[in-house]
Motif scaffolding. Structure first.
Motif, PDB file in Angstrom:
ATOM      1  N   LEU A 185      25.462  33.216  42.832  1.00 16.87           N
ATOM      2  CA  LEU A 185      26.513  34.043  42.242  1.00 16.87           C
ATOM      3  C   LEU A 185      27.387  33.179  41.332  1.00 16.87           C
ATOM      4  O   LEU A 185      27.492  31.970  41.562  1.00 16.87           O
ATOM      5  N   THR A 228      35.544  34.379  41.424  1.00 15.36           N
ATOM      6  CA  THR A 228      34.562  35.031  40.546  1.00 15.36           C
ATOM      7  C   THR A 228      35.180  35.065  39.139  1.00 15.36           C
ATOM      8  O   THR A 228      36.398  34.899  38.992  1.00 15.36           O
ATOM      9  N   VAL A 238      33.074  39.844  45.804  1.00 17.41           N
ATOM     10  CA  VAL A 238      31.677  40.289  45.888  1.00 17.41           C
ATOM     11  C   VAL A 238      31.498  40.901  47.276  1.00 17.41           C
ATOM     12  O   VAL A 238      31.666  40.218  48.297  1.00 17.41           O
ATOM     13  N   ASP A 296      28.585  43.258  48.704  1.00 13.79           N
ATOM     14  CA  ASP A 296      27.354  43.928  48.274  1.00 13.79           C
ATOM     15  C   ASP A 296      26.184  43.475  49.153  1.00 13.79           C
ATOM     16  O   ASP A 296      26.294  42.474  49.865  1.00 13.79           O
ATOM     17  N   GLY A 340      33.698  35.273  47.093  1.00 15.62           N
ATOM     18  CA  GLY A 340      34.465  35.330  45.852  1.00 15.62           C
ATOM     19  C   GLY A 340      35.828  35.960  45.988  1.00 15.62           C
ATOM     20  O   GLY A 340      36.254  36.746  45.153  1.00 15.62           O
ATOM     21  N   PHE A 356      32.987  45.600  43.062  1.00 19.38           N
ATOM     22  CA  PHE A 356      32.573  44.449  43.878  1.00 19.38           C
ATOM     23  C   PHE A 356      31.066  44.180  43.817  1.00 19.38           C
ATOM     24  O   PHE A 356      30.547  43.362  44.576  1.00 19.38           O
ATOM     25  N   ILE A 405      27.272  43.069  42.824  1.00 22.29           N
ATOM     26  CA  ILE A 405      26.634  41.860  42.277  1.00 22.29           C
ATOM     27  C   ILE A 405      26.115  42.132  40.869  1.00 22.29           C
ATOM     28  O   ILE A 405      26.143  41.270  39.992  1.00 22.29           O
ATOM     29  N   ARG A 417      27.358  43.513  38.478  1.00 25.37           N
ATOM     30  CA  ARG A 417      28.335  43.455  37.380  1.00 25.37           C
ATOM     31  C   ARG A 417      28.261  42.144  36.617  1.00 25.37           C
ATOM     32  O   ARG A 417      28.833  42.008  35.529  1.00 25.37           O
ATOM     33  N   PHE A 418      27.567  41.172  37.223  1.00 20.50           N
ATOM     34  CA  PHE A 418      27.468  39.867  36.553  1.00 20.50           C
ATOM     35  C   PHE A 418      26.225  39.877  35.660  1.00 20.50           C
ATOM     36  O   PHE A 418      25.102  39.830  36.172  1.00 20.50           O
TER      37      PHE A 418
END
Ligand SMILES: Cc1cc2nc3c(=O)[nH]c(=O)nc-3n(C[C@H](O)[C@H](O)[C@H](O)COP(=O)(O)OP(=O)(O)OC[C@H]3O[C@@H](n4cnc5c(N)ncnc54)[C@H](O)[C@@H]3O)c2cc1C
Ligand SMILES: O=C(O)[C@@H]1CCCCN1
Length: 393
Positions: A221, A327, A333, A335, A348, A380, A382, A384-385
């Protein structure tokens, strides 16, 4: 039963890795539901190597991000429930003052969420600030908004209380057991320095060690682990910035700096005032001198104290250390692992997760038992990154 000297192996509904405040509340919610839960911690408890140690944390409804203000409504109630169960005082109302130029967009979002959620609050001009909080000098004519519901959480005491509550509900807490291997599958196998365990689901709440545990599971992450200088400043007049003098917690937005403080409490005569960031550090070598020049955080704090808090000696009297795991957007995070849906991740927490832990624990519990989470998980996720390697998704 394993032979003497052999690590013993047991089967659980859920294993939680990491007995910080997030893992401890997750395990507590699981055990409360009657789930057979094992909470594993690498260090002897209590310890001061992660992010949840220390005497105090701020609790508040006031947030620039509305989703946290919404979650805090339930979190306050869950903190009260834990206080009643533990028969311990975990929270002290002191109020919180957000200090900034009134044109500052983040300040304006604080004001909006407070108003939107009808949180008891009050707006201040520089003039009325001087009248109400004589210890604070709005050096650049700052405005203020208060969150009257805010206060101090007694962090070490709170961590003990939730771990005791977990045990009272039949949970198994094993400290001084470092998780050294995780084998994913319909049944997850977790190997530690002291044994091997299996469970239907796993929750990883490993704080600044999160990515070390996720790497063998094909996931990294975008987390940055930071060493935070936790500074305490001496009152020129003992008690002048104390809880009994009605000095509030505060958040000062002096772009690009965020500085925060709590009234003198845990160390009589000393006020905790810190910089909301730190220098990159590996949790395994937190106090090793940094390679790159470290953040001038203490210099910025000295400058702030001498300008805004004239009743304090502008030199830190005590400096302790802690870790943030940030983050890029400072949202958490929460998830499931993209490939192993029975492995849940809580990471995070970006220097502001302690107050939300009762709700975070409930959400991680819901994810691990396959229930629909009580709040939208959109902030929250993952996914989204954007830059995560394809192998991870
Ligand atoms: C200086 C400072 C001030 C803060 N102020 C506030 C505040 O005012 N209000 C607020 O709400 N929040 C605040 N926070 C943030 C809050 O404290 C953190 O968000 C929270 O403590 C994170 O908890 P955690 O359980 O994720 O991490 P941690 O407490 O670090 O817990 C992770 C645990 O996992 C264990 N672990 C890791 N790897 C393994 C392994 N392989 N095997 C077994 N165990 C393992 C670690 O030993 C550790 O105990 C602050 C944080 C700091 C550092
Ligand atoms: O979570 C909080 O309330 C504080 C804000 C300032 C930085 C540390 N954490």
């Amino acid at each position: 039963m394993a032979a003497a000297g052999e690590p013993h192996s047991s089967f659980y509904d859920t294993i939680v890795v990491g007995a910080g405040i997030q893992g401890s509340f997750t395990a507590y919610h699981l055990a409360k539901r009657g789930r057979d839960t094992l909470l594993l911690e690498q260090f002897p408890l209590p310890h001061s190597r992660g992010s949840s140690h220390g005497q105090s944390r701020i609790i508040r409804h006031a947030y620039a991000q509305e989703h946290y203000t919404q979650m805090m409504a339930e979190s306050y109630g869950l903190w009260e429930q834990l206080e009643a169960e533990a028969g311990a005082l975990l929270y002290r109302q002191t109020g919180l003052l957000v200090l900034a130029a009134n044109t500052n967009p983040e300040f304006q979002r604080f004001c909006q969420t407070l108003a939107q959620h009808h949180i008891p609050s009050e707006l201040f001009t520089a003039e009325s600030l001087r009248g109400r909080f004589p210890g604070i000098r709005p050096y650049c004519g700052e405005a203020g908004v208060s969150d009257r519901t805010a206060g101090v959480l007694y962090a070490d005491r709170a961590l003990r209380a939730v771990q005791d509550g977990f045990r009272r509900c039949g949970g198994a807490l094993r400290d001084s057991e470092q998780v050294t291997d995780i084998q994913p599958g319909v049944v997850v196998t977790v190997t530690t320095s002291g044994g091997a365990y299996q469970a239907k689901s796993l929750v990883i709440t490993a704080g600044p060690w999160a990515n070390k545990l996720l790497a063998p599971l094909g996931l990294q992450l975008p987390l940055q682990t930071l060493r935070i200088n936790v500074c305490y400043w001496k009152e020129k007049v003992p008690g002048a910035y104390g809880v009994s003098a009605h000095f509030p917690c505060f958040l000062a937005i002096c772009d690009p700096h965020h500085i925060y403080g709590l009234p003198s409490n845990e160390y009589p005569g000393l006020v905790k005032i810190c910089y909301h960031s730190g220098s990159p550090a590996d949790p395994e070598e937190r106090d090793r001198p940094p390679e790159a020049p470290s953040l001038p955080d203490i210099q910025v704090l000295q400058d702030f104290v001498s300008k805004y808090l004239p009743g304090l000696v502008p030199e830190p009297a005590v400096v302790e250390h802690c870790m943030y795991t940030n983050t890029p957007d400072e949202d958490f995070v929460l998830d499931r692992h993209p490939k192993f849906s029975n492995i849940v991740i809580g990471a995070g927490f970006s220097g502001h997760g302690f107050k939300l832990a009762p709700v975070v624990g409930k959400l991680l519990c819901q994810l691990s038992v396959g229930e629909e989470p009580s709040y939208t998980m959109e902030p929250f996720g993952i996914r989204r990154f954007p830059a995560l390697p394809p192998a991870a998704l």
